[in-house]
Design a protein around this motif. Structure first.
Motif, mmCIF file in Angstrom:
data_model
loop_
_atom_site.group_PDB
_atom_site.id
_atom_site.type_symbol
_atom_site.label_atom_id
_atom_site.label_comp_id
_atom_site.label_asym_id
_atom_site.label_seq_id
_atom_site.Cartn_x
_atom_site.Cartn_y
_atom_site.Cartn_z
ATOM 1 N N ASP A 146 93.392 62.984 -5.105
ATOM 2 C CA ASP A 146 92.654 61.948 -4.388
ATOM 3 C C ASP A 146 93.544 60.753 -4.026
ATOM 4 N N GLU A 167 97.009 57.389 -18.884
ATOM 5 C CA GLU A 167 95.612 57.490 -18.467
ATOM 6 C C GLU A 167 94.822 56.278 -18.973
ATOM 7 N N ARG A 168 94.129 55.650 -18.039
ATOM 8 C CA ARG A 168 93.343 54.458 -18.341
ATOM 9 C C ARG A 168 92.213 54.742 -19.333
ATOM 10 N N ARG A 169 91.558 55.895 -19.165
ATOM 11 C CA ARG A 169 90.425 56.223 -20.050
ATOM 12 C C ARG A 169 90.931 56.482 -21.477
ATOM 13 N N THR A 200 94.064 66.578 -11.244
ATOM 14 C CA THR A 200 95.370 66.723 -10.594
ATOM 15 C C THR A 200 96.507 66.412 -11.562
ATOM 16 N N GLN A 223 82.865 68.966 -13.596
ATOM 17 C CA GLN A 223 84.231 68.436 -13.719
ATOM 18 C C GLN A 223 84.577 68.014 -15.147
ATOM 19 N N GLY A 240 82.747 70.738 -1.425
ATOM 20 C CA GLY A 240 83.347 70.756 -2.760
ATOM 21 C C GLY A 240 84.828 71.073 -2.768
ATOM 22 N N VAL A 296 98.634 51.782 -15.789
ATOM 23 C CA VAL A 296 99.863 51.391 -15.087
ATOM 24 C C VAL A 296 99.514 50.183 -14.216
ATOM 25 N N GLY A 307 81.378 69.878 -8.887
ATOM 26 C CA GLY A 307 80.512 70.934 -9.416
ATOM 27 C C GLY A 307 81.204 72.251 -9.690
ATOM 28 N N GLY A 342 87.572 68.509 -2.939
ATOM 29 C CA GLY A 342 88.512 67.485 -3.400
ATOM 30 C C GLY A 342 89.302 67.894 -4.627
ATOM 31 N N LEU A 343 88.600 68.250 -5.671
ATOM 32 C CA LEU A 343 89.273 68.629 -6.917
ATOM 33 C C LEU A 343 90.155 69.852 -6.682
ATOM 34 N N ASN A 344 89.624 70.799 -5.936
ATOM 35 C CA ASN A 344 90.374 72.029 -5.650
ATOM 36 C C ASN A 344 91.687 71.726 -4.926
HETATM 37 C C1 LIG Z 1 79.666 63.342 -6.078
HETATM 38 C C2 LIG Z 1 80.936 64.067 -6.018
HETATM 39 C C3 LIG Z 1 80.929 65.440 -5.987
HETATM 40 C C4 LIG Z 1 82.124 66.131 -5.903
HETATM 41 N N1 LIG Z 1 82.094 67.483 -5.857
HETATM 42 C C5 LIG Z 1 83.247 68.175 -5.787
HETATM 43 C C6 LIG Z 1 83.247 69.600 -5.848
HETATM 44 O O1 LIG Z 1 82.205 70.238 -5.992
HETATM 45 N N2 LIG Z 1 84.440 70.226 -5.750
HETATM 46 C C7 LIG Z 1 85.611 69.547 -5.635
HETATM 47 O O2 LIG Z 1 86.678 70.193 -5.514
HETATM 48 N N3 LIG Z 1 85.651 68.190 -5.638
HETATM 49 C C8 LIG Z 1 84.497 67.495 -5.714
HETATM 50 N N4 LIG Z 1 84.525 66.136 -5.763
HETATM 51 C C9 LIG Z 1 85.812 65.435 -5.712
HETATM 52 C C10 LIG Z 1 86.513 65.367 -7.073
HETATM 53 O O3 LIG Z 1 85.699 64.746 -8.032
HETATM 54 C C11 LIG Z 1 87.831 64.624 -6.904
HETATM 55 O O4 LIG Z 1 88.499 65.110 -5.770
HETATM 56 C C12 LIG Z 1 88.746 64.812 -8.131
HETATM 57 O O5 LIG Z 1 88.245 64.147 -9.255
HETATM 58 C C13 LIG Z 1 90.155 64.283 -7.836
HETATM 59 O O6 LIG Z 1 90.952 64.459 -8.962
HETATM 60 P P1 LIG Z 1 92.219 63.529 -9.198
HETATM 61 O O7 LIG Z 1 92.776 63.957 -10.517
HETATM 62 O O8 LIG Z 1 93.082 63.579 -8.004
HETATM 63 O O9 LIG Z 1 91.641 62.053 -9.275
HETATM 64 P P2 LIG Z 1 90.595 61.428 -10.307
HETATM 65 O O10 LIG Z 1 89.667 62.460 -10.825
HETATM 66 O O11 LIG Z 1 90.031 60.221 -9.658
HETATM 67 O O12 LIG Z 1 91.503 61.003 -11.534
HETATM 68 C C14 LIG Z 1 92.320 59.860 -11.492
HETATM 69 C C15 LIG Z 1 92.613 59.439 -12.914
HETATM 70 O O13 LIG Z 1 93.536 58.365 -12.898
HETATM 71 C C16 LIG Z 1 93.135 57.378 -13.830
HETATM 72 N N5 LIG Z 1 93.721 56.118 -13.343
HETATM 73 C C17 LIG Z 1 93.453 55.485 -12.183
HETATM 74 N N6 LIG Z 1 94.234 54.402 -12.040
HETATM 75 C C18 LIG Z 1 95.020 54.347 -13.138
HETATM 76 C C19 LIG Z 1 96.044 53.444 -13.569
HETATM 77 N N7 LIG Z 1 96.446 52.399 -12.819
HETATM 78 N N8 LIG Z 1 96.659 53.684 -14.764
HETATM 79 C C20 LIG Z 1 96.266 54.763 -15.527
HETATM 80 N N9 LIG Z 1 95.307 55.629 -15.163
HETATM 81 C C21 LIG Z 1 94.698 55.432 -13.977
HETATM 82 C C22 LIG Z 1 91.622 57.430 -13.814
HETATM 83 O O14 LIG Z 1 91.061 56.930 -15.004
HETATM 84 C C23 LIG Z 1 91.372 58.937 -13.646
HETATM 85 O O15 LIG Z 1 91.270 59.612 -14.880
HETATM 86 C C24 LIG Z 1 83.352 65.413 -5.869
HETATM 87 C C25 LIG Z 1 83.358 64.033 -5.936
HETATM 88 C C26 LIG Z 1 82.171 63.353 -6.020
HETATM 89 C C27 LIG Z 1 82.181 61.866 -6.097
#
Ligand SMILES: Cc1cc2nc3c(=O)[nH]c(=O)nc-3n(C[C@H](O)[C@H](O)[C@H](O)COP(=O)(O)OP(=O)(O)OC[C@H]3O[C@@H](n4cnc5c(N)ncnc54)[C@H](O)[C@@H]3O)c2cc1C
Length: 499
Positions: free
Chosen positions: A283, A33-35, A14, A99, A293, A123, A46, A295-297
């Motif tokens: 998220d 980014e923390r990582r 996101t 991912q 699947g 942060v 996936g 969440g990411l989308n």
């Molecule tokens: C088993 C499993 C299967 C999945 N399968 C699917 C799928 O097939 N399709 C799909 O669409 N979704 C799927 N998802 C969901 C998907 O992985 C998440 O919805 C997606 O990663 C969300 O992206 P994001 O960028 O919003 O959050 P995240 O990927 O959680 O990224 C958040 C980032 O913020 C960073 N961060 C957090 N706090 C801080 C801070 N205080 N300071 C600095 N950095 C910070 C973290 O290190 C991380 O890099 C799946 C999830 C799981 C667990």
């Protein structure tokens, strides 16, 4: 203190997508980014659904993903496959791509757009005032931003510190998910028992004739449902071994895990996607079971809805109130995802009556109309923002038509690569004058001879003109008159220059 117009917390899918969108609009944006690197422990999501592939195509980067993943029919509801190969889209399929690869490719794009990423930094807090936000980072550093966007995942510090409510439902079930080596060879595939669903697969696979065929070697991807929702905190190899023995009678000599995690069906959504100068996306704004699947989308599409709006507010072409439409449009989309994942979790329960219900749903979904409707929902192709009464295209995705222009053939999506809005005139050439918005909106005269068809809805009346937002949704539809065009231009892209 270092200043940026926008600071994004979190460089997951996101945050990366949002950073790209803002950079395209010329906004000074940075990610914290923390990582320490983009590497991800575990493969997580996936792949991508059709609408997300379309959105990447809008920016001219879909091929980067398509060339690394495997195209397949991935849409499904509660285990019933939903074929979208007859849908009117250039991408009538999903994409199998882990991912970690999705993030790597997105990070490459964001790098080309020269977005600074403060890596290995967290942060830890922030304070907002009338003009901006002071952002505290680990190691004592701080940043100043006009807007702060929490793309920091389900446990979002930004959401908590902003005091935004996160109502919803606690978990009723949990599963361990892992990647590891096994001394013995488990039978790959899905097993259902009194506890629920479990599966073994391999990270490396190919799609042959629509079926997943795992390679013979490499780490095993394990998913095992626990008897009771597991505790918060990181699960161990021992937890995994015990859960496997409880289901399979053996742990297959599991060793050398590279990732062990737990997911649940916790279902929650931020009550507000923004609080003055702080916004949430991905998220951080919504969590739910992974069924389908989505969440990411959903997160990537949140970013594409928010990016151009926030850019226009930062660039002072639109008032802050434009950001309210981000909540108004995206909150209902995720609410629907929450609802369908809860339904799917209920349908995956093991007992006989639930199985009967699941089979009944499957019968229903084998009928054409339900199949089309659910497939359009699960693939994100039916998203409809409520922009009021009007033509069926209003608030829906603009199809990627093959146009003919004075300069030759052109795809609609190509016009949106730079994330700039388009007024597409399909009537008399020269019939529109939008000089007062010419600095922001492209005016394209074109011809289109085919039919107009939308996923799930079917054929719609051909319009004579459409105003297309940078996120690829239709903001205004013309039917021989220009009624309402000036209002739509002002609403979405700001007041005319002379005003
Ligand atoms: C088993 C499993 C299967 C999945 N399968 C699917 C799928 O097939 N399709 C799909 O669409 N979704 C799927 N998802 C969901 C998907 O992985 C998440 O919805 C997606 O990663 C969300 O992206 P994001 O960028 O919003 O959050 P995240 O990927 O959680 O990224 C958040 C980032 O913020 C960073 N961060 C957090 N706090 C801080 C801070 N205080 N300071 C600095 N950095 C910070 C973290 O290190 C991380 O890099 C799946 C999830 C799981 C667990």
């Amino acid at each position: 203190m270092t200043e940026h117009s926008v600071v994004i917390v979190g460089g997951g899918p996101t945050g990366l997508m949002l950073a790209g969108e803002l950079a395209l609009a010329g906004v000074d944006v940075a990610i914290v980014e923390r990582r320490a690197s983009q590497d991800l422990a575990g493969s997580r999501a996936g792949g991508l659904h059709s609408r997300t592939i379309e959105v990447l195509d809008l920016r001219g980067i879909a091929d980067r993903f398509l060339s690394e993943g495997q195209v397949a029919q991935v849409a499904a509801f509660a285990g019933t496959p939903l074929d979208i190969s007859d849908f009117p889209t250039r991408h009538p399929y999903g994409l199998g791509l882990w991912q970690n690869h999705i993030e790597r490719i997105l990070a490459g794009w964001v790098g080309e757009l020269a977005v600074p990423i403060y890596r290995g930094r967290e942060v830890t807090g922030f304070a907002q005032d009338d003009n901006g936000v002071d952002v505290e980072l680990s190691e004592g550093q701080s940043l100043r931003a006009e807007y702060l966007v929490g793309c920091d995942g389900g446990r979002s510090l930004v959401r908590k510190e902003a005091g935004i409510e996160f109502p919803g439902w606690d978990p009723t079930t949990s599963s361990l998910i892992a990647e590891a080596e096994m001394a013995e060879e488990p039978e790959l595939g899905i097993r259902r028992d009194a506890r629920g669903i479990h599966s073994f697969g391999r990270l490396e696979y190919e799609i042959r004739d629509g079926e997943v065929v795992y390679l013979d070697e490499g780490p095993v991807r394990i998913m095992v449902t626990e008897e009771h929702p597991g505790p918060a905190g990181e699960p161990t190899l021992r937890d995994l071994s015990e859960a496997l023995i409880a289901v399979y009678g053996t742990d297959y000599g599991i060793h050398s895990p590279t990732w062990i995690s737990r997911f649940t069906d916790m279902t929650r959504q931020a009550a507000a996607y923004l609080d003055r100068r702080v916004l949430l996306a991905g998220d951080a704004a919504h969590v739910h079971a992974p069924d389908g699947g989505q969440g990411l989308n959903t997160g990537v599409q949140d970013a594409v809805n928010l990016g151009w709006k926030l850019a226009q507010v930062v660039n002072r072409t639109s008032p802050e109130s434009l950001l309210d439409t981000y909540h108004a449009e995206r909150h209902p989309v995720a609410a629907r995802v929450l609802r369908n994942t809860m339904a799917q979790v209920a349908l995956r329960r093991p007992e006989a009556r639930t199985k009967a219900l699941r089979d009944t749903m499957s019968d229903l979904l084998s009928m054409d109309e339900p199949r089309r409707r659910f497939a359009a929902m699960m693939s994100g192709l039916d998203i409809h923002y409520d922009l009021g009464e009007g033509h069926s295209l209003l608030g829906r995705r603009m199809p990627d038509l093959d146009l003919v222009t004075a300069n030759g053939p052109l795809r609609v999506f190509t016009l949106l690569h730079d994330a700039r809005p388009v007024l597409l005139n399909l009537g008399e050439p020269g019939g529109f004058d939008i000089t007062l918005w010419a600095d922001r909106v492209q005016l394209i005269d074109a011809k289109y001879v085919g039919t107009w068809e939308l996923p799930a809805l079917g054929a719609v009346t051909a319009p004579t003109a459409v105003l297309i937002r940078p996120d690829g949704y239709v903001a205004w539809v013309g039917d021989l008159t220009q009624q309402g065009l000036a209002d739509a231009l002002t609403t979405w892209f700001g007041s005319p220059i002379a005003a």
